[in-house]
Structure formats: structure tokens, C-alpha cells
Design a protein around this motif. Structure first.
Motif, mmCIF file in Angstrom:
data_model
loop_
_atom_site.group_PDB
_atom_site.id
_atom_site.type_symbol
_atom_site.label_atom_id
_atom_site.label_comp_id
_atom_site.label_asym_id
_atom_site.label_seq_id
_atom_site.Cartn_x
_atom_site.Cartn_y
_atom_site.Cartn_z
ATOM 1 N N TYR A 19 23.726 95.175 47.063
ATOM 2 C CA TYR A 19 22.897 93.969 46.996
ATOM 3 C C TYR A 19 21.445 94.382 47.160
ATOM 4 C CZ TYR A 19 21.209 89.198 47.839
ATOM 5 O OH TYR A 19 20.535 88.001 47.758
ATOM 6 N N GLY A 27 17.929 92.504 46.604
ATOM 7 C CA GLY A 27 17.466 91.179 46.227
ATOM 8 C C GLY A 27 16.009 90.876 46.504
ATOM 9 N N THR A 60 19.387 91.067 42.194
ATOM 10 C CA THR A 60 19.623 89.698 42.639
ATOM 11 C C THR A 60 18.312 88.946 42.767
ATOM 12 O OG1 THR A 60 21.539 90.473 43.915
ATOM 13 C CG2 THR A 60 20.734 88.249 44.372
ATOM 14 N N HIS A 95 17.158 85.398 44.346
ATOM 15 C CA HIS A 95 17.523 84.270 45.201
ATOM 16 C C HIS A 95 16.495 83.165 44.966
ATOM 17 C CE1 HIS A 95 17.955 82.867 49.716
ATOM 18 N NE2 HIS A 95 18.022 81.857 48.865
ATOM 19 N N THR A 147 21.615 88.898 38.930
ATOM 20 C CA THR A 147 22.358 87.689 39.270
ATOM 21 C C THR A 147 21.414 86.707 39.954
ATOM 22 O OG1 THR A 147 24.421 88.918 39.557
ATOM 23 C CG2 THR A 147 24.275 86.750 40.612
ATOM 24 N N GLY A 184 27.216 83.634 38.836
ATOM 25 C CA GLY A 184 27.431 84.620 39.885
ATOM 26 C C GLY A 184 28.410 84.153 40.941
ATOM 27 N N GLN A 232 16.931 92.147 51.335
ATOM 28 C CA GLN A 232 16.210 91.237 50.449
ATOM 29 C C GLN A 232 14.823 90.951 50.999
ATOM 30 O OE1 GLN A 232 18.073 87.577 48.645
ATOM 31 N NE2 GLN A 232 16.749 86.516 50.110
#
Length: 766
Positions: A160, A162, A191, A193, A261, A325, A471
């Protein structure tokens, strides 16, 4: 020279300049690859090269060809497998990591090997950094591109990787969202968000509930300046908008093509005032409220009634098909329980479901929504408050209030994404310069992001596997334009990309900044308004072992010179060269800047040093400052340098969370004193409160008496609260200062129910 001869001469010069390739771009790759070996020679790319791809990598090869067509005006041949020079995207199932790749460049071919299309795409992004930056803005004017022969084997550390963007406080165009996503893809982030709903605006079209577009998407006006300004001011202008479902589909498709995603965030149960403004029955009081016009946390949250759950399920039924996703982010943070405590229905529900309290009710709320989302084949992510009252069975925790939430969740076997304020909040200030644009507060320089380790040391090796990655967050209360988003995010997002991708054993900040200085050329070509602090100076006042106070200045960029002045003028090429620790003689204003042989490269750095009787004194501090706001350590309280007047996160302010503070200063010999003063930061919107009182004790060496004094501190809205003890001239060696914490933040204020922060500046003894 006649016109005909001149024309032929111009054609000849153009032929020379257009056919001779530029020297190859040196491989300053970001994120740094796991293995990189330079080889002699170059591959010459032109329109006669053939592009070949195995079936699973055709889409990536086409993406590459489209890129070349956009930047160079031609595409590569895709049918001639016997061509003298080829670029090949090759399937290699032996590569262990699904996102890993191998890139080989030699004189006759370029080969990108990968197990998956995603890995092949990351191989292309590395190859892209070996191409001239001028390609990015279509100003490359050569027929051939020389690409350095090289061997790279690479794979990400975390699955991950992000970046976040809040579009509720301020909204940005679809074109900018696409630009943001494209920049993330170049850094091998996977990713995005998308924070779509909050108190200040609902930003996604929900066809079943038209008032979300008509009412919740617009606020009457917006706060001007900082939340802590007194009085608060507003612009008086309606603000808002939303993304249609068709626009959302286009963004998601654009991201998907770049193997990113998109995770939507639909906040619940808190940060719901905009939705409640549209549909008051969703709240506990049923009263009309307005879409919030200022920042912070609000008491009107979703009431856990059946009609609320029906509303949220219907909303999600429209949201989930738009985002293919795995995850739906449901927020779960900063949900005050005031309305629930006063709500008869909520209290009955707590009893009926045998819940412990309102925190248990929040857990019930989250678990119920998780069950519904799971039934649709999706999983939830929530901020670490979803741990309170018990964690939903299959939830992933996004840990923002430090590491503790992540540790608790990982030890319980839940997946974790690390995004602590200390290292991942890119709405914080990134430089000590007073001319930095307005930010929410805090201080998060590039170097601190770069050295972030997403694996808490408290986790065992098996527990650490639950940490999916990290992230960076961009909250936009103080970020009204796309240009400022870029300024606040870049280059810190670049450091976060390397945190997520690269082997931590390769950590070398000096090397990173050197590579970053070259990457800036790519950002320039793409018209990215990044913050360039590479040529700024880091400096402080310290005490050497021989008890001499000195200025200590540093810059991270290699082979540059620091020049300085002490007469309050701006340094020039003729100013003194800094060669090491600079002894201080009395109160001084030091200005310094970074230079090369020809010009000043960065902004002036200034330290205002004011000498007083406690400078350099021995000091003890109980407890230590909070690790997030440790400033220059305890010695920073007596180093002659005051903190910023406008922000609390610099090197000079020390922060303490919910703790009483005791400070003991040893002046090393009996000293005549007449006053002891300090000041406190007072920013209630950030949970920071000046104390209600302060005490001081000292021994009068002249008569042996121990003297105590406790002073009340008037409560005020002012951001800076100074306080001085005026003392009848006495002789003493030891001074003890006691600062009780303000206590619990009262109801109705930001952070209500939490302990307050105390922020303390220089202690001046005269």
C-alpha cells in the motif's frame, strides 16, 4: 552571404543539432531502486525502434507508445520482431513480487521484465526517468534520445503506497485530480484516497438524494485567515460544488490505466454536518443546521437510527459501483458524543444492545456499516478512532494519531496503514521561514518525512506483516488552490514514495536530496508548483564542550557554500564564508544563505540571538517534551532564541500533552537575578492552551531562604501569552519552575474531552 547560401547554412546547423543526440540522462531514479548497475554505452531511441510486448503487457506497451506519440509526435513500430533495435515488455513469472520488475538497457535493446502488468508499468516509469525532462513539456528537439545502458532489479517494500486529497474543505477540478494522479503514478504510488464528504461540503453526486447536491455541496461562506485568529473573519461568498458520477468514473478510469486504485471516503458517524444540513432527520436533534463555514470538529453527527442506516446504505449503493477497488473508507474519526449522550433513542439503543457507553455505540455503528459493506464484496478502512469501543471484525485501521493505534490493531491481527500526523500530514509547515504560506500548524520538514519508518519498533516480525504501508495526507482547510496543493504536497510526497518503495537500508538523505534536485527538472517541465527548500539552511544555537555558545549551520546539498552576516543585512557573494561553528559574542542577528560560485540559491536564514543569564545553563525537564514537538530539546529553552510568533511547531517551542511540567535551571554559580519570564502558545483550535497558573521556587543565597511564588495567568484569546516573574533582586543558583497543564478541554471546544497541550518557549532570566 547571399540568401540561398544562408538558407543552406541554417538547414545544415539544424541537421547537426537535430540529429545528434543529447548526452544520456544520469540515473538519479526516485524512488531509489533496490539494485542498479551502470553499464558503458547508450541505446539510441528513434522512430525506427520496434516495440514488442507479451500478451499480458500489451496495455503497458501501448501506454508507453502513446506517451512517446504525445511527447515526440511518433509511435514505435509494433510488428517487426527482427528489427535491429527493440524495446520489449516481457512476461517473467520468476519475479517474486507482483509489482517488481527488471529493466535492462543495452546498445541494441531495452527489456522490461515483469510478472504482472503493474510491474511492467513501474518498469516504464523508471525508464521514463532515463528520458530527457524536456519530453515532459514537448520541448525536446532532437531526433534521437540517448538512454544510458543500465541494469535495474526492483520491487516495492510495501503493498500500500498512498496519497490522500481532501476535496471537501476546498474543491479542485477533474483536470487537476488527473494531474495529481499522474504525478503519483510517476512515483510508483498505487493508491489515491479521495476524501469526498465532510462538514464543509459533500462532493459526490448521489442521485437518490438530490439535496446532497443542492444543499450539502455548498456553504454560505468560508473562514478567512487562521481558525485561531481573533476575531474570526469570513469572506461572505457562497462556495461549493460536486463531482458528477460520470466525472468520478472518468477519474477512476484514468487512475486505473496508471495502476492506481481510488479509495473513496464517505465520513461516518462524525464529520456529517453537511449531510445533516441537507437532511436534518439524520441528526439526533432533527433541527436545521448549516453546512459548516469554518474548520474543526462539530457536534452534529449521524444519529444511529434506522433511517440513518438506510440513508448510508443507499448512498453506498451508488458509491461502491463507481470504485472497483477493494476498500471503502468510512472515516470514523472525531465524532463527539455530545448529541448521543443527550439523545433518548441513543441511550435506549445502548441499553438494548448491551453496549458499555457511547464509544461502544460508535463501535456498533461502524460494525453495522462494515457488515453491509462486506456483504457487497468490499472492505472498510477507518481512522484509528474505530478502535474505540472495539474494532469491527474485518476493518483496516489508518493510524493518524501516532503509532499506538497501529500497534494495537496489528497486535490484534488487523491490517494497518500508517499515516501519523508526525510524518504524514502535508498540510503542516515544511520550513521555518516566516514567509511560508499559511498552514494549519505543526512542522514537518522533508527530512523528517524521508526518515519515517512505517514499522513501529513495538511490533514483532510476524505482527509487522500487518503493516500494509504508509500514506501522505493533504487536508485543505488552508489550501484553496491547486497550485497550493502542489506546493504543500511536493516534494514531501516524493520522500513518502521512497519510504514506501525502497529498501530502508539505502536511507541516505544527502543522496536523496541530490537525486531530488535533478527530479525537480521533471517537475518544472510538468508545471508543478513544488516547494524548493533544498537550498535552505538548517541552523541552531548550541553550547560546545568548552561552554562557548555557537551558531551551527548546515545545508544538505553537496558542494555549496554558506555565507553569512551579523549586521542584519542580507548576505551576498562578498559576505563571510561559513567554515564551521561560529562563536557568539553577545546578542546577535545572524543572516545566512546558500551560494554557488555565481549566485545566491536559496532564501535568507535568520537567527535572532538574545543573550541572558540562563543561556547555556544546565537544565532538567520533567517530563520530556512530546517526541512530536521536542524542538531543540531541553537545551532549546535556554539557548537565547525565541520561537516563532506565528507557529508552534518550530525548533524552539516545546510541546507537552496533558502533563504538568517541572523545569530546574542550574546557573552554575550564584547569580543576581531580577526577573524570570517565558511565554506560552495558545491555539485552542489545535488543542493548545496556556496554563491557568505558573509557579517558581528558588533559594536566596544571601539569607538561605527558599522562596515560592504562584501567579495566575489570565485566560485570553491571544495566540501568544507571555508571563514574567518580577523578583526583588536576589542571588541564587537554582530556579525551579512548575507549570500545571490546563486540564481537560471543555465541551463545545475543538478536542473536547481530551487533555490540552502546553507549548513553552524560551525561559529568559535577567
Amino acid at each position: 552571404m547571399n540568401a540561398n547560401i544562408f538558407f543552406k547554412f541554417v538547414i545544415f546547423l539544424c541537421f547537426i543539432s537535430c540529429t545528434k543526440p543529447q548526452p544520456p540522462v544520469k540515473p538519479y531514479i526516485i524512488p531509489i531502486p533496490n539494485e542498479l548497475t551502470m553499464q558503458e554505452g547508450v541505446f539510441l531511441l528513434d522512430e525506427n525502434v520496434s516495440l514488442l510486448a507479451d500478451a499480458k503487457h500489451v496495455a503497458v506497451a501501448e501506454f508507453f507508445n502513446d506517451y512517446l506519440n504525445e511527447k515526440l509526435g511518433y509511435t514505435l513500430l509494433t510488428e517487426d520482431s527482427n528489427a535491429k533495435k527493440t524495446i520489449r515488455f516481457t512476461l517473467d513469472p520468476t519475479i517474486e513480487n507482483d509489482e517488481g520488475y527488471a529493466l535492462t538497457v543495452d546498445t541494441s535493446q531495452i527489456i522490461i521484465k515483469a510478472k504482472t502488468a503493474k510491474g511492467a508499468f513501474y518498469g516504464f516509469q523508471t525508464l521514463r526517468q532515463l528520458l530527457p525532462p524536456a519530453l515532459e513539456n514537448n520541448t525536446f528537439n532532437h531526433d534521437k534520445i540517448a538512454i544510458q545502458n543500465i541494469e535495474i532489479k526492483d520491487a516495492p517494500r510495501f503493498s500500500y503506497r498512498g496519497m490522500h486529497l481532501d476535496v471537501s474543505r476546498h474543491m479542485f477540478s477533474v483536470d487537476f485530480i488527473k494531474k495529481y494522479i499522474d504525478l503519483l503514478s510517476q512515483l510508483k504510488m498505487n493508491t489515491f484516497h479521495w476524501h469526498l464528504t465532510d462538514d464543509q461540503g459533500w462532493r459526490i453526486e448521489i442521485k437518490q438524494y438530490p439535496k446532497l447536491q443542492e444543499v450539502a455541496a455548498f456553504r454560505d461562506e468560508t473562514l478567512i485567515g487562521h481558525y485561531n485568529d481573533t476575531p474570526q473573519k469570513f469572506d461572505g461568498k457562497s462556495y461549493g460544488g460536486f463531482y458528477t458520477q460520470e466525472e468520478v468514473k472518468k477519474v477512476v478510469a484514468y487512475a486505473s490505466k496508471r495502476f492506481i486504485t481510488v479509495i473513496p471516503e464517505i465520513e461516518m458517524p462524525g464529520h456529517a454536518q453537511a449531510a445533516i444540513a441537507a437532511y436534518p432527520n439524520l441528526g439526533c436533534t432533527g433541527k436545521n443546521v448549516k453546512v459548516a463555514t469554518k474548520w474543526g470538529v462539530f457536534e452534529d453527527i449521524y444519529c444511529p437510527k434506522e433511517e440513518t442506516f438506510t440513508f448510508l446504505e443507499n448512498v453506498l449503493d451508488e458509491v461502491m459501483p463507481l470504485f472497483p477497488g477493494k476498500y471503502i473508507h468510512i472515516g470514523g474519526d472525531e465524532a463527539p458524543k455530545t448529541r448521543w449522550k443527550a439523545c433518548e433513542y441513543c441511550q435506549e439503543l445502548i441499553k438494548r444492545e448491551d453496549l458499555k457507553d457511547e464509544h461502544g455505540l460508535q463501535s456498533y455503528f461502524i460494525a453495522r456499516m462494515e457488515k453491509y459493506i462486506n456483504s457487497k464484496g468490499k472492505s472498510i478502512i477507518g481512522w484509528d478512532e474505530i478502535l474505540e469501543g472495539g474494532l469491527a471484525p474485518n476493518a483496516t485501521v489508518m493510524s493518524w494519531r501516532g503509532m499506538n493505534g497501529a500497534i494495537e490493531a496489528a497486535k490484534s491481527g488487523h491490517n494497518v496503514i500508517m499515516t501519523p500526523t508526525s510524518h504524514a500530514y502535508f498540510d503542516y509547515y515544511q520550513s521555518d521561514n516566516e514567509d511560508e504560506p499559511l498552514a494549519i500548524g505543526g512542522f514537518l520538514p522533508l527530512k523528517k518525512v524521508y526518515y519515517f519508518n512505517p514499522i513501529p519498533k513495538e511490533l514483532t516480525e510476524s505482527e509487522a506483516k500487518f503493516v500494509l504501508g504508509a500514506q501522505g495526507n493533504v487536508w485543505t482547510e488552508y489550501i484553496p488552490t491547486a497550485e497550493k496543493v502542489e506546493y504543500m504536497a511536493f516534494p514531501r510526497v516524493i520522500a513518502m514514495a521512497e519510504v514506501n518503495w525502497s529498501n530502508p537500508r539505502k536511507k541516505d538523505y544527502e543522496d536523496f536530496t541530490y537525486r531530488l534536485s535533478h527530479f525537480h527538472k521533471r517537475l518544472d517541465a510538468q508545471n508543478v508548483n513544488y516547494a524548493n527548500h533544498l537550498y535552505e539552511i538548517e541552523g541552531e544555537v548550541t553550547k560546545r564542550n568548552d561552554n562557548i555558545m555557537v551558531f551551527d549551520l548546515q545545508t544538505v546539498i553537496r558542494n555549496k557554500t554558506i555565507r553569512y552576516t551579523t549586521d542584519e543585512t542580507s548576505p551576498t557573494l562578498q559576505s563571510e564564508k561559513y567554515t564551521g561553528y561560529l562563536p557568539i559574542e553577545g546578542s546577535t542577528v545572524l543572516k545566512a544563505a546558500v551560494f554557488d560560485d555565481n549566485e545566491k540559491l536559496g532564501r535568507d536564514f535568520t537567527i535572532v540571538y538574545k543573550n541572558h543569564k540562563a543561556v547555556g545553563a544546565s537544565i532538567t525537564l520533567e517530563p520530556k517534551a512530546h517526541k512530536v514537538y521536542a524542538g531543540s530539546g531541553k537545551a532549546g529553552l535556554v539557548n537565547g532564541v525565541s520561537g516563532s510568533d506565528t507557529r508552534y511547531g518550530d525548533k524552539e517551542w516545546l510541546g507537552f500533552w496533558g502533563k504538568d511540567v517541572t523545569i530546574t535551571i542550574d546557573l552554575e554559580k550564584p547569580t543576581k537575578i531580577s526577573s524570570v519570564s517565558t511565554r506560552f502558545y495558545n491555539a485552542n483550535g489545535q488543542w493548545i492552551y496556556a496554563p491557568k497558573e505558573i509557579g517558581i521556587s528558588y533559594v536566596n543565597e544571601q539569607d538561605g531562604r527558599t522562596l515560592h511564588q504562584i501567579n495566575q495567568i489570565p485566560q485570553t484569546d491571544a495566540t501568544l501569552v507571555p508571563h514574567a516573574f518580577q523578583i526583588e533582586e536576589i542571588v541564587t543558583q537554582h530556579i525551579e519552575i512548575h507549570i500545571p497543564n490546563y486540564g481537560t478541554i471543555p465541551d463545545g471546544m475543538q478536542g473536547a474531552g481530551n487533555k490540552a497541550w502546553t507549548f513553552l518557549d524560551e525561559i529568559v532570566v535577567k
